[in-house]
Design a protein around this motif. Structure first.
Motif: not given
Length: 630
Positions: A408-424
């Protein structure tokens, strides 16, 4: 000799009154009064005395005068009592100077010797033993009478106030019977004392090194009776030198506490008290019991829940069913559901082993795989926390859980804020397609992932990246809040909108995010206005997926907000339960919120009914607790 006896020498003249009692006068030669050891008043005592004895002659013992001396008459002196008795016919003479002895007044006969057995009984103290037995028998009789009379007059009361209905009375009676059964089972069942600690490859359960504030001193009052655990129970417990022995299920060596937010679910007394305090009623616990019985009957032979034959989200349904049992602390040590829980856990563990990434799903390539893995990992996390209080071996559970959290931690989104960082996103599907990262965000998918992270936090395990993943999740949720206060899309016609997902966002910030009070209050305000305009109705807007989050969100808010919501949702769910314990299908107005599958509908309803005691309100927790630190 004259007819009148001579007066006593030196005495007063006889009284002139012929009817008066005359003093006794003795003739010459008869022993005279004197030398009696006490003064003679005027040489006239007024009554006869026995010479040389020092005490008066008693009536009835007066000897007759010498021969030839007339007997006293009624006018000459008192008549001796002996004169009217049998001895009157016998002439008794006392020689001058001799002591007169009256006839014996008692008759003595030879006493028969006592029986040999009686003598032996007395010799060994039989009398004292008999007395002691009699006293103890009396005490037992009196005590028994008191107990019987107390039981006869004892008032039968409900476990919880506020019943007043026939259903409430029946629910209380059933609960009382069930609690008594659990107590009886717990007392009759002895568990071995074990400390489940291992670091081997095939370890059962490896417990973390608990910091000092994690080792709580048990509440002695709650350990007697149901113990600090109800269904699971504190077993034989001790801390260092030991705190004695508590009655209940399970066993351990070295006291390990539950997180503060989970403690009340595992004590029957605390659970019922929380139910009362938080607006529940006896029907709630009765409904939960009936629902667990129904779920028990729906378990598949392989230990899973969900429709057999094909891939129908069995990992998700199994995880949700386990959360229902664990929500009332029904662990593998439970006398009622222990086997069901154990088989369900082993099913999830085996599923984890069959996937190279540790994903707990049998549909890895579908969108549902991410949901399933989050739910199953969440269930294993709660089981891991409760396992420290039990005695059952759970091979491979820690490995399955840690691998699940790491995925779960590995697949958490690492993109920028606009594209959903912190989501899945649908990460299992992405992995199967060779896409390790994604820019798509999904608050619905994120809801189950953060609940798994919350469970990981409560275990106390040191998992790399856990806290940073939680922080990124909270940041993401806050960015999803609209100007209206809701979380999700502002377009109600869109699929993921704030009317359906504000519960998901609010609960995430309530349970994981400290210092985000303003955002949470705005979300609660939005939900309350929405539900006021469109009250919950099983036959109009039964979106149970949304209700699951609404219920927890309002419960965490507490106060008037919880009272407002509780008065709506509880009657709806209780009225929907059928005689066999299952819940009838409602009518949703959002397809994504529907629960058409019977097991899915059952678990969502049950988890809502357990909300009163499943988790402690965040506002009631100890802010210094190890489990609530960030």
């Amino acid at each position: 000799m004259s007819d009148t006896p001579p007066p006593n020498p030196g005495g007063p003249p006889p009284p002139s009154d012929p009817g008066a009692t005359q003093p006794m006068v003795y003739p010459p030669g008869y022993p005279q009064p004197g030398n009696l050891g006490y003064p003679v008043q005027g040489n006239n005592l007024g009554y006869p005395v026995q010479p040389n004895l020092g005490y008066p002659v008693q009536p009835g013992m007066m000897p007759p005068p010498p021969a030839g001396y007339p007997a006293p008459s009624a006018t000459s002196g008192p008549v001796p009592v002996a004169a009217v008795e049998e001895e009157q016919a016998v002439a008794l003479h006392a020689a001058p100077g001799e002591m007169y002895h009256p006839p014996a007044l008692n008759h003595f006969e030879t006493v028969k010797p006592p029986n040999a057995l009686v003598k032996a009984w007395r010799k060994v103290g039989g009398g004292s033993l008999t007395l002691s037995l009699a006293i103890h028998a009396g005490i037992l009789i009196v005590g028994g009478a008191i107990v019987v009379s107390t039981q006869m007059i004892q008032k039968q009361v409900d476990f919880l106030p506020g019943g007043g209905t026939q259903q409430g009375a029946q629910a209380s009676a059933e609960m009382q019977h069930k609690v008594q059964q659990k107590k009886r089972t717990s007392l009759n069942k002895t568990m071995p004392m074990k400390k489940i600690v291992s670091t081997s490859q095939n370890s059962a359960v490896t417990l973390p090194d608990a910091p000092p504030d994690l080792l709580d001193v048990p509440d002695v009052s709650s350990m007697l009776g149901g113990g600090s655990l109800g269904s699971g129970g504190f077993g034989k417990a001790g801390a260092g030198g030991g705190f004695g022995t508590g009655m209940g299920m399970g066993g351990m060596q070295g006291f390990v506490s539950l997180p503060p937010s989970m403690q009340q679910r595992c004590s029957p007394q605390e659970r019922l008290e929380k139910l009362r305090q938080n607006g529940g009623n006896p029907e709630c616990e009765r409904a939960v019991s009936a629902s667990l019985e129904w779920l028990k009957s729906q378990q598949n032979p392989d230990g899973s829940w969900g429709q057999g034959g094909g891939k129908r989200n069995k990992a998700a349904m199994t995880g949700l069913a386990l959360l229902c049992f664990l929500g009332r602390c029904e662990t593998p040590d439970s006398p009622f559901y222990g086997d069901n829980v154990m088989r369900g856990i082993l099913f999830l563990i085996e599923m984890s082993k069959t996937n190279e990434h540790g994903a707990i799903t049998d549909d890895f390539k579908s969108n549902a795989g991410a949901y399933e893995h989050g739910i199953a990992t969440y269930a294993l996390g709660e089981m891991y926390t409760l396992a420290r209080l039990g005695s059952k071996q759970l091979p491979g559970m820690r490995e399955a859980f840690e691998k699940g959290v790491q995925l779960i931690i590995k697949t958490q989104n690492k993109a920028d804020a606009k594209n959903g960082e912190g989501s899945w996103d649908y990460y299992t599907k992405n992995i199967s397609e060779g896409k390790p990262t994604s820019s798509r965000e999904d608050l619905s998918v994120a809801g189950w992932q953060y609940q798994a992270l919350k469970a990981a936090k409560y275990t106390g395990l040191k998992i790399a990246g856990l806290q940073s993943a939680i922080d990124r999740t909270c940041d993401y949720i806050e960015r999803k809040q609209t100007k209206d206060g809701g979380y999700g899309g502002a377009n109600r016609d869109a699929h993921y909108n704030q009317w359906s997902l504000t519960g998901v966002g609010s609960l995430g910030l309530q349970t994981l995010g400290k210092g985000r009070t303003a955002s949470i209050k705005k979300g609660i305000k939005f939900l309350r206005e929405f539900i006021t305009a469109e009250p919950l109705d099983w036959n109009k807007n039964c979106n149970l997926y949304c209700w699951y989050y609404y219920t927890q969100t309002f419960f965490q808010a507490g106060g008037d907000d919880w009272k407002f919501y509780n008065e709506q949702f509880l009657p709806q769910i209780l009225a929907a339960q059928q005689p066999d314990g299952s819940f009838k299908k409602g009518r949703p107005n959002w397809p994504g919120g529907d629960a058409a599958d019977p097991v899915y509908r059952q678990v969502l309803c049950t988890l809502q009914l357990e909300v009163y005691y499943r988790y402690l309100k965040v506002g009631d927790r100890d802010e210094e607790s190890f489990f609530d630190r960030q």
